[in-house]
Design a protein around this motif. Structure first.
Motif, mmCIF file in Angstrom:
data_model
loop_
_atom_site.group_PDB
_atom_site.id
_atom_site.type_symbol
_atom_site.label_atom_id
_atom_site.label_comp_id
_atom_site.label_asym_id
_atom_site.label_seq_id
_atom_site.Cartn_x
_atom_site.Cartn_y
_atom_site.Cartn_z
ATOM 1 N N GLY A 1 60.346 22.463 56.928
ATOM 2 C CA GLY A 1 60.211 21.275 57.762
ATOM 3 C C GLY A 1 61.200 21.327 58.912
ATOM 4 N N ASP A 2 60.917 20.600 59.959
ATOM 5 C CA ASP A 2 61.808 20.574 61.126
ATOM 6 C C ASP A 2 63.231 20.188 60.743
ATOM 7 O OD1 ASP A 2 59.695 21.300 62.741
ATOM 8 O OD2 ASP A 2 59.338 19.266 63.496
ATOM 9 N N ASP A 3 63.372 19.275 59.813
ATOM 10 C CA ASP A 3 64.697 18.813 59.399
ATOM 11 C C ASP A 3 65.427 19.818 58.515
ATOM 12 O OD1 ASP A 3 64.268 16.455 60.775
ATOM 13 O OD2 ASP A 3 63.552 15.368 59.015
ATOM 14 N N ASP A 4 64.727 20.848 58.040
ATOM 15 C CA ASP A 4 65.324 21.825 57.130
ATOM 16 C C ASP A 4 65.835 23.077 57.829
ATOM 17 O OD1 ASP A 4 64.698 20.186 54.933
ATOM 18 O OD2 ASP A 4 62.677 21.029 54.838
ATOM 19 N N ILE A 5 65.449 23.289 59.068
ATOM 20 C CA ILE A 5 65.808 24.520 59.777
ATOM 21 C C ILE A 5 67.322 24.651 59.926
ATOM 22 C CG2 ILE A 5 65.647 25.755 61.981
ATOM 23 C CD1 ILE A 5 63.061 25.912 60.502
ATOM 24 N N GLY A 6 67.992 23.603 60.355
ATOM 25 C CA GLY A 6 69.441 23.656 60.559
ATOM 26 C C GLY A 6 70.189 24.015 59.291
ATOM 27 N N GLU A 7 69.843 23.366 58.199
ATOM 28 C CA GLU A 7 70.507 23.654 56.927
ATOM 29 C C GLU A 7 70.211 25.076 56.471
ATOM 30 O OE1 GLU A 7 70.700 22.069 52.322
ATOM 31 O OE2 GLU A 7 69.629 20.880 53.810
ATOM 32 N N PHE A 8 68.977 25.523 56.660
ATOM 33 C CA PHE A 8 68.589 26.882 56.306
ATOM 34 C C PHE A 8 69.456 27.891 57.061
ATOM 35 C CE2 PHE A 8 65.831 30.580 57.177
ATOM 36 C CZ PHE A 8 65.605 31.008 55.884
ATOM 37 N N LEU A 9 69.615 27.687 58.372
ATOM 38 C CA LEU A 9 70.441 28.586 59.171
ATOM 39 C C LEU A 9 71.911 28.519 58.768
ATOM 40 C CD1 LEU A 9 68.832 28.128 62.693
ATOM 41 C CD2 LEU A 9 68.857 30.214 61.306
ATOM 42 N N ARG A 10 72.419 27.311 58.526
ATOM 43 C CA ARG A 10 73.819 27.171 58.091
ATOM 44 C C ARG A 10 74.065 27.925 56.791
ATOM 45 N NH1 ARG A 10 73.138 22.162 60.269
ATOM 46 N NH2 ARG A 10 72.525 21.179 58.325
ATOM 47 N N ASP A 11 73.139 27.818 55.858
ATOM 48 C CA ASP A 11 73.279 28.523 54.577
ATOM 49 C C ASP A 11 73.290 30.034 54.778
ATOM 50 O OD1 ASP A 11 73.366 26.099 53.246
ATOM 51 O OD2 ASP A 11 71.290 26.216 52.520
ATOM 52 N N LEU A 12 72.380 30.534 55.614
ATOM 53 C CA LEU A 12 72.335 31.982 55.866
ATOM 54 C C LEU A 12 73.620 32.463 56.528
ATOM 55 C CD1 LEU A 12 68.677 32.512 57.113
ATOM 56 C CD2 LEU A 12 69.669 33.329 54.979
ATOM 57 N N ILE A 13 74.125 31.688 57.476
ATOM 58 C CA ILE A 13 75.370 32.059 58.150
ATOM 59 C C ILE A 13 76.533 32.051 57.162
ATOM 60 C CG2 ILE A 13 77.053 31.311 59.888
ATOM 61 C CD1 ILE A 13 74.540 30.317 61.520
ATOM 62 N N ALA A 14 76.614 31.036 56.329
ATOM 63 C CA ALA A 14 77.694 30.953 55.344
ATOM 64 C C ALA A 14 77.642 32.109 54.350
ATOM 65 C CB ALA A 14 77.618 29.616 54.600
ATOM 66 N N GLN A 15 76.429 32.552 54.021
ATOM 67 C CA GLN A 15 76.253 33.658 53.081
ATOM 68 C C GLN A 15 76.290 35.018 53.783
ATOM 69 O OE1 GLN A 15 72.498 32.919 51.142
ATOM 70 N NE2 GLN A 15 73.096 30.852 50.564
ATOM 71 N N LYS A 16 76.478 34.996 55.113
ATOM 72 C CA LYS A 16 76.485 36.213 55.932
ATOM 73 C C LYS A 16 75.201 37.017 55.742
ATOM 74 C CE LYS A 16 81.423 36.316 55.852
ATOM 75 N NZ LYS A 16 82.243 36.523 56.950
ATOM 76 N N ARG A 17 74.058 36.299 55.784
ATOM 77 C CA ARG A 17 72.763 36.932 55.571
ATOM 78 C C ARG A 17 71.804 36.749 56.739
ATOM 79 N NH1 ARG A 17 69.951 36.446 50.467
ATOM 80 N NH2 ARG A 17 69.368 38.520 51.067
ATOM 81 N N LEU A 18 72.239 36.056 57.789
ATOM 82 C CA LEU A 18 71.350 35.827 58.926
ATOM 83 C C LEU A 18 70.953 37.147 59.584
ATOM 84 C CD1 LEU A 18 69.834 33.902 60.786
ATOM 85 C CD2 LEU A 18 71.922 33.690 62.144
ATOM 86 N N SER A 19 71.898 38.033 59.764
ATOM 87 C CA SER A 19 71.617 39.329 60.376
ATOM 88 C C SER A 19 70.582 40.112 59.576
ATOM 89 C CB SER A 19 72.906 40.145 60.511
ATOM 90 O OG SER A 19 72.637 41.403 61.079
ATOM 91 N N ASP A 20 70.718 40.100 58.250
ATOM 92 C CA ASP A 20 69.740 40.785 57.390
ATOM 93 C C ASP A 20 68.340 40.199 57.565
ATOM 94 O OD1 ASP A 20 71.677 42.440 56.307
ATOM 95 O OD2 ASP A 20 72.009 41.162 54.550
ATOM 96 N N LEU A 21 68.277 38.888 57.653
ATOM 97 C CA LEU A 21 66.982 38.226 57.821
ATOM 98 C C LEU A 21 66.336 38.616 59.146
ATOM 99 C CD1 LEU A 21 64.858 36.089 56.943
ATOM 100 C CD2 LEU A 21 66.192 34.460 58.281
ATOM 101 N N VAL A 22 67.118 38.535 60.227
ATOM 102 C CA VAL A 22 66.590 38.870 61.555
ATOM 103 C C VAL A 22 66.178 40.343 61.594
ATOM 104 C CG1 VAL A 22 67.181 39.060 64.006
ATOM 105 C CG2 VAL A 22 67.857 37.033 62.715
ATOM 106 N N HIS A 23 66.975 41.201 61.006
ATOM 107 C CA HIS A 23 66.637 42.626 60.950
ATOM 108 C C HIS A 23 65.305 42.832 60.232
ATOM 109 C CE1 HIS A 23 67.229 46.954 60.658
ATOM 110 N NE2 HIS A 23 66.920 46.853 59.376
ATOM 111 N N GLY A 24 65.134 42.177 59.099
ATOM 112 C CA GLY A 24 63.899 42.306 58.335
ATOM 113 C C GLY A 24 62.683 41.800 59.099
ATOM 114 N N LEU A 25 62.838 40.680 59.781
ATOM 115 C CA LEU A 25 61.728 40.150 60.571
ATOM 116 C C LEU A 25 61.391 41.080 61.737
ATOM 117 C CD1 LEU A 25 62.680 36.369 60.557
ATOM 118 C CD2 LEU A 25 60.770 37.444 59.342
ATOM 119 N N ASN A 26 62.416 41.649 62.359
ATOM 120 C CA ASN A 26 62.170 42.609 63.431
ATOM 121 C C ASN A 26 61.442 43.847 62.908
ATOM 122 O OD1 ASN A 26 63.164 41.268 65.702
ATOM 123 N ND2 ASN A 26 65.266 41.847 65.230
ATOM 124 N N GLU A 27 61.807 44.301 61.718
ATOM 125 C CA GLU A 27 61.107 45.436 61.103
ATOM 126 C C GLU A 27 59.634 45.107 60.880
ATOM 127 O OE1 GLU A 27 63.013 46.599 57.467
ATOM 128 O OE2 GLU A 27 64.267 48.059 58.501
#
Length: 69
Positions: A16-42
């Motif tokens: 949901g639109d209201d969930d995107i920010g929290e989703f990104l914050r969680d990925l950043i806190a877990q240091k997993r945003l880069s992995d996600l973006v890399h996977g989507l680019n692949e």
């Protein structure tokens, strides 16, 4: 063996639109945003046309700009 539990493009598109920010914050806190973006680019570069389209939409949904648009 470590399992890949990266969210799929369809999971991101279902947020949901209201969930995107929290989703990104969680990925950043877990240091997993880069992995996600890399996977989507692949998926864009090597996946089927359907996978590539979903991955591109997921990146856009997360706020990344599509330079080809």
């Amino acid at each position: 063996m470590q399992q890949d539990i990266r969210p799929a493009a369809t999971d991101i598109l279902a947020l949901g639109d209201d969930d995107i920010g929290e989703f990104l914050r969680d990925l950043i806190a877990q240091k997993r945003l880069s992995d996600l973006v890399h996977g989507l680019n692949e998926e864009i570069l090597e996946g089927t046309a359907e996978m590539a389209q979903a991955a591109a939409r997921a990146l856009t949904r997360l706020g990344f700009v599509d330079e080809l648009a």
